[in-house]
Design a protein around this motif. Structure first.
Motif, short mmCIF file in Angstrom:
data_model
loop_
_atom_site.label_atom_id
_atom_site.label_comp_id
_atom_site.label_asym_id
_atom_site.label_seq_id
_atom_site.Cartn_x
_atom_site.Cartn_y
_atom_site.Cartn_z
N LYS A 247 0.84 -1.20 0.00
CA LYS A 247 0.00 0.00 0.00
C LYS A 247 0.88 1.25 0.00
O LYS A 247 0.62 2.20 -0.75
N ASP A 248 1.92 1.28 0.81
CA ASP A 248 2.85 2.41 0.84
C ASP A 248 3.52 2.60 -0.53
O ASP A 248 3.67 3.72 -1.01
N PHE A 249 3.92 1.46 -1.12
CA PHE A 249 4.57 1.51 -2.44
C PHE A 249 3.62 2.10 -3.48
O PHE A 249 4.02 2.97 -4.28
N VAL A 250 2.37 1.66 -3.48
CA VAL A 250 1.38 2.17 -4.43
C VAL A 250 1.15 3.67 -4.21
O VAL A 250 1.05 4.44 -5.16
N ASP A 251 1.10 4.10 -2.95
CA ASP A 251 0.94 5.53 -2.65
C ASP A 251 2.13 6.33 -3.18
O ASP A 251 1.96 7.40 -3.77
N PHE B 133 4.69 9.81 -7.24
CA PHE B 133 5.71 9.92 -8.29
C PHE B 133 5.06 10.26 -9.64
O PHE B 133 5.56 11.10 -10.39
N GLN B 134 3.94 9.60 -9.94
CA GLN B 134 3.25 9.87 -11.20
C GLN B 134 2.73 11.30 -11.25
O GLN B 134 2.79 11.96 -12.29
N LYS B 135 2.24 11.82 -10.11
CA LYS B 135 1.79 13.21 -10.08
C LYS B 135 2.96 14.16 -10.34
O LYS B 135 2.85 15.12 -11.10
N ILE B 136 4.10 13.90 -9.70
CA ILE B 136 5.27 14.75 -9.88
C ILE B 136 5.75 14.71 -11.32
O ILE B 136 6.03 15.74 -11.94
N VAL B 137 5.82 13.50 -11.87
CA VAL B 137 6.27 13.34 -13.26
C VAL B 137 5.28 14.00 -14.22
O VAL B 137 5.69 14.65 -15.19
N GLY B 138 3.97 13.86 -13.94
CA GLY B 138 2.97 14.52 -14.78
C GLY B 138 3.13 16.03 -14.77
O GLY B 138 3.07 16.68 -15.82
#
Length: 146
Positions: A38-42, A47-52
Motif C-alpha cells: 500500500k505504501d509503495f502504491v501511494d 511519483f506519477q503526479k510529480i512526473v505529470g
C-alpha cells in the motif's frame, strides 16, 4: 505445540485466540507485505503526479521556446528584407545622383552661348565691364570641357 493436532491439520491460533489457517508468522508477514505494498502504491501515485507536473512544465517550456524561435526567425527575415530594401534604395539614389550630375554637366554647355551673347551685348552697350581674365576662364571651363 509442535505435536498439537490442530497444527498438524494446518490450523493455528493467533494472539487473540482466533483460529487461523495460516501460521501466525506467515499471517504477520502477509500483513506487513500488504502495508508495504500500500505504501509503495501511494509513493508510485505521488511519483506519477510529480512526473505529470514535470511533463506539463516541459511541454509549456517547449512551446515557449518554439514561439521564441519563430519570433527570432521572423526578425532575422525582416532584417534581411530591410537590408535588401536599403540596398535597392541606395542603388536608386546612386542612379539619381548620376542622372543629376549628367544634367548639371549639360546645363552650363546649354546656357553658355546665351551667357556669352548677353555678356558681349552688355560689354558693347557699356553697361557691364567684364573682366577679360574671367571671360577667358569662362570660355576655357565650358567650351573646352566637352
Amino acid at each position: 505445540m509442535a505435536n498439537d493436532p490442530l497444527s498438524e491439520a494446518g490450523l493455528h491460533y493467533d494472539e487473540l485466540n482466533k483460529l487461523r489457517i495460516l501460521e501466525p508468522d506467515v499471517g504477520q508477514k502477509t500483513t506487513e507485505l500488504k502495508e508495504e505494498c500500500k505504501d509503495f502504491v501511494d509513493k508510485i501515485g505521488q511519483f506519477q503526479k510529480i512526473v505529470g507536473g514535470l511533463i506539463e512544465m516541459v511541454d509549456e517550456l517547449s512551446k515557449e521556446a518554439e514561439t521564441e524561435k519563430l519570433k527570432a526567425i521572423g526578425a532575422r527575415n525582416m532584417l534581411k528584407s530591410v537590408a535588401k530594401q536599403r540596398e535597392a534604395q541606395q542603388q536608386q539614389l546612386q542612379a539619381l545622383i548620376a542622372e543629376k550630375r549628367m544634367q548639371l554637366e549639360r546645363r552650363p554647355s546649354e546656357y553658355l552661348p546665351a551667357l556669352l551673347r548677353l555678356n558681349n551685348k552688355l560689354l558693347h552697350q557699356g553697361q557691364f565691364r567684364g573682366c577679360n581674365i574671367c571671360q577667358k576662364q569662362l570660355h576655357e571651363k565650358y567650351l573646352y570641357r566637352n
